[in-house]
Scaffold this active site. Sequence first.
Site, mmCIF file in Angstrom:
data_model
loop_
_atom_site.group_PDB
_atom_site.id
_atom_site.type_symbol
_atom_site.label_atom_id
_atom_site.label_comp_id
_atom_site.label_asym_id
_atom_site.label_seq_id
_atom_site.Cartn_x
_atom_site.Cartn_y
_atom_site.Cartn_z
ATOM 1 N N ASP A 108 0.798 -1.230 0.000
ATOM 2 C CA ASP A 108 0.000 0.000 0.000
ATOM 3 C C ASP A 108 0.833 1.284 0.000
ATOM 4 O O ASP A 108 1.774 1.440 0.778
ATOM 5 C CB ASP A 108 -0.973 -0.015 1.181
ATOM 6 N N HIS A 256 0.280 -7.701 -1.668
ATOM 7 C CA HIS A 256 -1.050 -8.313 -1.629
ATOM 8 C C HIS A 256 -1.817 -7.975 -2.896
ATOM 9 O O HIS A 256 -1.437 -7.075 -3.659
ATOM 10 C CB HIS A 256 -1.810 -7.901 -0.370
ATOM 11 N N ARG A 272 -11.255 0.556 6.036
ATOM 12 C CA ARG A 272 -9.814 0.351 6.086
ATOM 13 C C ARG A 272 -9.090 1.527 6.743
ATOM 14 O O ARG A 272 -9.461 2.686 6.525
ATOM 15 C CB ARG A 272 -9.344 0.216 4.640
HETATM 16 O O1 LIG Z 1 -10.148 -5.256 -1.142
HETATM 17 C C1 LIG Z 1 -9.178 -5.987 -0.940
HETATM 18 O O2 LIG Z 1 -9.237 -7.212 -0.890
HETATM 19 C C2 LIG Z 1 -7.833 -5.367 -0.725
HETATM 20 C C3 LIG Z 1 -7.743 -4.044 -1.376
HETATM 21 C C4 LIG Z 1 -6.422 -3.417 -1.103
HETATM 22 O O3 LIG Z 1 -5.478 -3.604 -1.816
HETATM 23 C C5 LIG Z 1 -6.274 -2.631 0.115
HETATM 24 O O4 LIG Z 1 -7.239 -2.387 0.836
HETATM 25 O O5 LIG Z 1 -5.136 -2.222 0.372
HETATM 26 FE FE LIG Z 2 -3.753 -2.648 -1.017
#
Ligand SMILES: O=C(O)CCC(=O)C(=O)O
Ligand SMILES: [Fe+2]
Length: 310
Positions: A108, A256, A272
Amino acid sequence: MSGTTVQPVGYACGARVMGIDLSKPVSDDVAGKIRDAWHKHLVLVFPGQRIDPFQLVAFSRHFGELEDYASQPFNRHPDVNEVMVITNKKSNGKPSPTYNAGQNWHTDLSYTIRPAKGTTLHCIEKPSVGGDTMFANMYLAYETLSPKMQAFLDGLEGIHDASLIQGLEKRGPEVAAEYKRLNPPVIHPAVRIHPDTGRKALYVNERVRQFVGLSEAESKPLIKFLCEHSVASRFVYRHYWSVGDVVMWDNRCLTHLAVGDYDPRESRYMIRTSGKGDYLGRLVAAENASPSAQPTTSAKIAEGVAALED
Ligand SMILES: O=C(O)CCC(=O)C(=O)O
Ligand SMILES: [Fe+2]
């Protein structure tokens, strides 16, 4: 953490933490133990939680200052600035600007000079099947390279570019243009030393365009190799979400991917937070313009920029 259990759910990374109610204040002692488990397992899953955005913020703050997402001013939670909404649900009849977030391998905010330290994601609604997230252990990715390749990468820096975010243009021309305007290309080391564990982790992913000082033709095959190598299935934990999961991951030693494997007519709604990074990279443009830049560094960056503009 009496009554609390930490159970690995993946060999490469991932552990399930049971016995903590995140809707209640978490003591510093428990937070310290969670941090230790996080450093060991990299991805922690807290199932069965029912928390609002304020409680998510309160929990996440135990692990450092929070990101205000100034460089991604899209789908912010209306009540809490530090919370971003990751969803495919429309708001005010408009498609969500985060409907396809995270659909290439990334870590991120690596396209900013202060990449996020960790991210905590809470699942509130999910499709009947799919909508999974995968995590790859970048310590293992680094440690399984040959010593010669490790030594080469130790001295390299990557140019991270927000325009390589998968599906950015599909979010609409205004969102894409604003994203790129706010996030010009930045430089980070190809290998990072984790400040808490001291281990080296590969910091190259699908949002890296080029290496500083290497031409685009030299960089591309190496980036491709590293991206493929780092997400080999033996390094990956795949999370199958349940409503109520809170998943917290470490962006300094993982990449990820939101798999996007679900029926878009079904709702997926996650909230988030991200922890502010503990290190600063450099802007490609600023470095290039700086009169104090070492000629060699400056020349290397200029070469990178010239190739970027090809
Ligand atoms: O929605 C998701 O599964 C992850 C999305 C993402 O890359 C994040 O929230 O950093
Ligand atoms: Fe992400």
